[in-house]
Design a protein around this motif. Sequence first.
Motif: not given
Length: 297
Positions: A8-9, A11, A30-31, A64, A66, A95, A124, A171, A238, A243, A246-247
């Motif tokens: 997961g590469l 932001n 890997f992404d 890392m 989504p 994540s 961030g 988090k 950013g 996202l 989602k949070d």
Amino acid sequence: MSHIAFIGLGNMGAPMALNLINAGYQVTVFDLSRAAVGKLSEAGAIAAADAQVATADADIVISMLPASSHVEALYLGEQGILPGIRDGALLIDCSTIAPQSSRKVAQAASARGLAMIDAPVSGGTAGAAAGTLTFIVGGDAAALDRSRPVLAAMGKNIFHAGGNGAGQTAKICNNMMLGILMAGTAEALALGVANDLDPKVLSDIMSKSSGRNWALELYNPYPGVMENVPAARGYSGGFGVDLMLKDLGLAAEAALSARAAIPLGELARNLYSLHSQAGAGALDFSSIQQLLAPDKP
Ligand code: NAD
């Protein structure tokens, strides 16, 4: 030195993996995005064709991604990596996902004899690039202690919130606060501008007054007030609106299951939802400013 697989590469993941390379780790990446893998391999990472190949020889696996569905699919899905990971490896998921998903994956890892922590981050993309992230960890203390050197290469604060899933819960509380603060900051700036104040002057005033907060001082949402923030580049990069949405949805789920009241969190979730529906889902979350002063920013 340990061999790390990083999956997961985006932001956040890309600058985090880069800091591991700079710290001297051998990092295989890997992404799903070939371009993202290409950039990291130019910086010294080993590119893998898929997640199973990337993780087969790793001492430490870091993900890392989504959301919960991506993490569960990576570890537990049909092509999941858990069966192929070498014995004794340590798993670190950075994540931000549902606490129950973290517990589900950690239990499956534990059944295979593998230690796993949830280690969502705060700070961030700037914190990821500078290696100053805050890690909010859930899992047992022994697994956290094994993780410390690698977390220290990407961040400067490490907190142990409790058992598996507790890092996610902490988090989620933090990000609910952030979503509310960003919307409130954007609203205050829009009000000032609508009454002929300069947003920079107003930001300077509030930064030294009781309205000061992280969104105002380090991630100002009004274009032209700060350099090197998403508002200065059309809200690209950013932390995406979707996202944040989602949070805030995770916060709503946590509130429902505990019968907790989160009136401001729910209001913020509805604001970001409206903003996303208006087509802003891929923009940085500080673009909520556009919803609150549509004709100006
Ligand atoms: P992003 O959307 O920029 O990146 C996610 C990456 O994961 C993408 O490159 C995508 O191609 C990749 N991906 C998706 N599914 C995959 C799979 N099955 N295998 C391999 N790669 C896959 O997201 P981000 O901003 O980097 O955020 C990642 C996580 O960190 C999210 O949970 C987010 O909530 C959290 N977070 C983000 C920030 C921020 O400021 N951006 C801050 C703190 C926490």
